[in-house]
Design an enzyme around this catalytic site. Structure first.
Site, PDB file in Angstrom:
ATOM      1  N   LYS A  28       0.657   2.599   3.746  1.00 38.39           N
ATOM      2  CA  LYS A  28      -0.602   2.762   4.462  1.00 38.39           C
ATOM      3  C   LYS A  28      -1.317   4.077   4.153  1.00 38.39           C
ATOM      4  O   LYS A  28      -2.179   4.516   4.911  1.00 38.39           O
ATOM      5  CB  LYS A  28      -0.417   2.622   5.980  1.00 38.39           C
ATOM      6  N   TRP A  33      -5.703   0.398  -2.370  1.00 35.60           N
ATOM      7  CA  TRP A  33      -7.043   0.836  -2.758  1.00 35.60           C
ATOM      8  C   TRP A  33      -7.004   1.573  -4.099  1.00 35.60           C
ATOM      9  O   TRP A  33      -7.715   1.215  -5.050  1.00 35.60           O
ATOM     10  CB  TRP A  33      -7.584   1.741  -1.654  1.00 35.60           C
ATOM     11  N   HIS A  37       6.562   3.471  -3.008  1.00 36.53           N
ATOM     12  CA  HIS A  37       6.594   4.177  -1.727  1.00 36.53           C
ATOM     13  C   HIS A  37       7.818   5.087  -1.647  1.00 36.53           C
ATOM     14  O   HIS A  37       8.059   5.709  -0.605  1.00 36.53           O
ATOM     15  CB  HIS A  37       6.681   3.182  -0.561  1.00 36.53           C
ATOM     16  N   SER A  54      -2.762   3.080  11.181  1.00 39.02           N
ATOM     17  CA  SER A  54      -2.874   1.953  10.269  1.00 39.02           C
ATOM     18  C   SER A  54      -1.552   1.201  10.145  1.00 39.02           C
ATOM     19  O   SER A  54      -1.515  -0.036  10.120  1.00 39.02           O
ATOM     20  CB  SER A  54      -3.327   2.448   8.887  1.00 39.02           C
ATOM     21  N   TYR A 110      -6.425  10.611   0.660  1.00 39.92           N
ATOM     22  CA  TYR A 110      -7.227   9.452   1.055  1.00 39.92           C
ATOM     23  C   TYR A 110      -8.613   9.914   1.504  1.00 39.92           C
ATOM     24  O   TYR A 110      -9.635   9.306   1.149  1.00 39.92           O
ATOM     25  CB  TYR A 110      -6.498   8.756   2.206  1.00 39.92           C
ATOM     26  N   PHE A 149     -14.247  -0.659  -0.020  1.00 42.39           N
ATOM     27  CA  PHE A 149     -13.537  -1.441   0.990  1.00 42.39           C
ATOM     28  C   PHE A 149     -14.160  -2.831   1.131  1.00 42.39           C
ATOM     29  O   PHE A 149     -13.453  -3.833   1.226  1.00 42.39           O
ATOM     30  CB  PHE A 149     -13.569  -0.716   2.343  1.00 42.39           C
ATOM     31  N   ALA A 171     -15.877  -4.617  -1.071  1.00 45.20           N
ATOM     32  CA  ALA A 171     -15.606  -5.476  -2.224  1.00 45.20           C
ATOM     33  C   ALA A 171     -14.156  -5.948  -2.242  1.00 45.20           C
ATOM     34  O   ALA A 171     -13.869  -7.115  -2.525  1.00 45.20           O
ATOM     35  CB  ALA A 171     -15.920  -4.710  -3.515  1.00 45.20           C
ATOM     36  N   MET A 172     -13.222  -5.052  -1.909  1.00 43.15           N
ATOM     37  CA  MET A 172     -11.813  -5.422  -1.928  1.00 43.15           C
ATOM     38  C   MET A 172     -11.481  -6.397  -0.803  1.00 43.15           C
ATOM     39  O   MET A 172     -10.669  -7.308  -0.974  1.00 43.15           O
ATOM     40  CB  MET A 172     -10.939  -4.172  -1.845  1.00 43.15           C
ATOM     41  N   LYS A 175      -9.804  -1.765   8.501  1.00 39.37           N
ATOM     42  CA  LYS A 175     -10.991  -0.935   8.734  1.00 39.37           C
ATOM     43  C   LYS A 175     -11.319  -0.029   7.558  1.00 39.37           C
ATOM     44  O   LYS A 175     -12.468   0.107   7.172  1.00 39.37           O
ATOM     45  CB  LYS A 175     -10.802  -0.078   9.991  1.00 39.37           C
TER      46      LYS A 175
END
Length: 313
Positions: free
Chosen positions: A66, A71, A128, A158, A213, A249, A251-252, A270
C-alpha cells in the site's frame, strides 16, 4: 504499450478463490519471524528464490504494501516498453504471454526463478520484502532499485481498507483492531517501521533511488522523468506525457479490470494524501508519532517522508 497480464490476473484470481475457502486464522504463515499470506507466498518459494541471479540492468521496485507499488509499477512497465521499442527488442517470435511472470519476487511457484533467469533484459520486478530477505545477488550484482515509501498514517489507512476487501488478508471488524495489529507487528510482510529502518541502511547506495508517494502525487511529470533518468531510459516530451496520463489514478482505475482482474475492483480506492485524518484518534496519532521517531526519526528516509508536513494535524 499494453502488455499481457494473464499471469497476473490468473495468480490473483486463484489466491482469492483459495482464501475464500479458508478461516481467518489460516490466512497467514510465519517465515523467519515475518507473516505472509499463504495463498500468495510459501516457504518453498522463498528458499527457491535464493537461487535467483540478478543482473545489473534489472529494474527492481521495492515498497511496503500500500505504498503505491501498483501505481509506480505501471509507470515502470510503460518505461520498459518504451525502452524495448527503441532498442527494437520487440521483434521476437516468442509469445509474450509465455515469457510473462508474476512481477512480485516473492509470489509464484518454485520454478519461477529458473524461468526468470532465461528472460531477456531488462527484467522488471517488484517486491514488498526487507532488503535482507531479497536474493543476495540483487546487491552483489548491483541491480538498480527504486525504493518507494509513503507516510505511515496514509499507508496504514489504505492497508486497513484493503485488508477488509481482499480475502487473502485477514479482515478487521474495526479500525481500532487494525491499528493495534499494525502497531504490534502483526501485519503481512512485517512491521512498516522496521521496513523503513532496514531499507534506510541502503538509502545512500548509488544503485538505490528513494521516491515518496507524496512527491510523485505533487509532480507526476517530474517524478516520471526522475525515474526514467535513474534507469537510463530517454524520454521525449510526448512519451513523458503519455506515461503520466496512463499512470493517473483515473486511468488506472478505469483499466483495472483489464490489468488486474478481480483484484482491480478493490485495488484502486482513493489514491489521495491525508486520508488518515478520517480515522486516527488523538491517542493513535501520538502512538504513531512516537513509533516514527523511535525507528527512523532523523534518518534519511525519515526526513524524506516529511512527517511534519503529511502526518501532523
Amino acid at each position: 504499450m499494453e502488455k499481457s497480464r494473464k499471469k497476473f490476473t490468473d495468480t490473483i484470481d486463484k489466491a482469492v478463490a483459495a482464501a475464500n475457502r479458508m478461516q481467518r486464522d489460516e490466512l497467514l504463515f510465519n517465515y523467519k519471524g515475518i507473516l505472509y499470506p499463504v495463498t500468495f507466498c510459501s516457504p518453498e518459494v522463498f528458499r527457491a528464490m535464493e537461487s535467483f541471479e540478478a543482473r545489473s540492468d534489472d529494474i527492481i521496485l521495492a515498497g511496503y504494501p500500500k505504498s503505491g507499488t501498483n501505481w509506480v509499477g505501471q509507470i515502470l512497465s510503460d518505461l520498459v516498453a518504451i525502452f524495448e521499442k527503441k532498442m527494437k527488442n520487440k521483434e521476437s517470435s516468442v509469445n509474450e504471454e509465455e515469457l510473462e511472470e508474476f512481477p512480485y519476487f516473492e509470489i509464484g511457484d518454485t520454478g519461477k526463478y529458473e524461468r526468470m533467469n532465461k528472460l531477456p533484459s531488462p527484467r522488471l520486478m517488484v517486491t514488498h520484502l526487507l532488503p535482507e530477505n531479497l536474493p543476495t545477488s540483487v546487491f552483489k550484482n548491483k541491480a538498480k532499485i527504486l525504493l518507494l515509501i509513503r507516510n505511515p498514517k496514509d499507508l496504514a489507512t489504505s492497508f486497513y481498507h484493503f485488508s477488509n476487501v481482499m480475502s487473502p488478508l485477514p479482515s478487521y471488524e474495526t479500525w481500532d483492531d487494525f491499528f493495534t495489529a499494525f502497531m504490534t507487528k502483526k501485519m503481512p510482510w512485517g512491521c512498516y517501521f522496521e521496513y523503513l529502518s532496514a531499507w534506510n541502511k541502503y538509502a545512500d547506495d548509488e544503485n538505490v533511488m528513494v521516491l515518496t508517494y507524496e512527491e510523485l502525487k505533487e509532480n507526476p511529470a517530474q517524478g516520471v522523468k526522475n525515474i526514467a533518468d535513474f534507469f537510463g531510459i530517454c524520454l521525449n516530451e510526448k512519451e513523458l506525457q503519455s506515461v503520466v496520463e496512463r499512470s493517473s489514478f483515473q486511468a488506472m482505475k478505469k483499466n483495472s479490470q483489464k490489468t488486474h482482474g478481480a483484484f482491480g475492483n478493490v485495488l484502486f480506492r482513493k489514491g489521495v494524501v491525508s486520508d488518515w485524518k478520517n480515522l486516527f484518534s488523538e491517542d493513535q496519532n501520538e502512538k504513531m508519532d512516537k513509533a516514527f521517531e523511535e525507528h527512523i526519526g532523523g534518518t534519511k528516509l525519515g526526513t524524506k517522508l516529511k512527517y511534519e508536513v503529511y502526518c501532523k494535524s
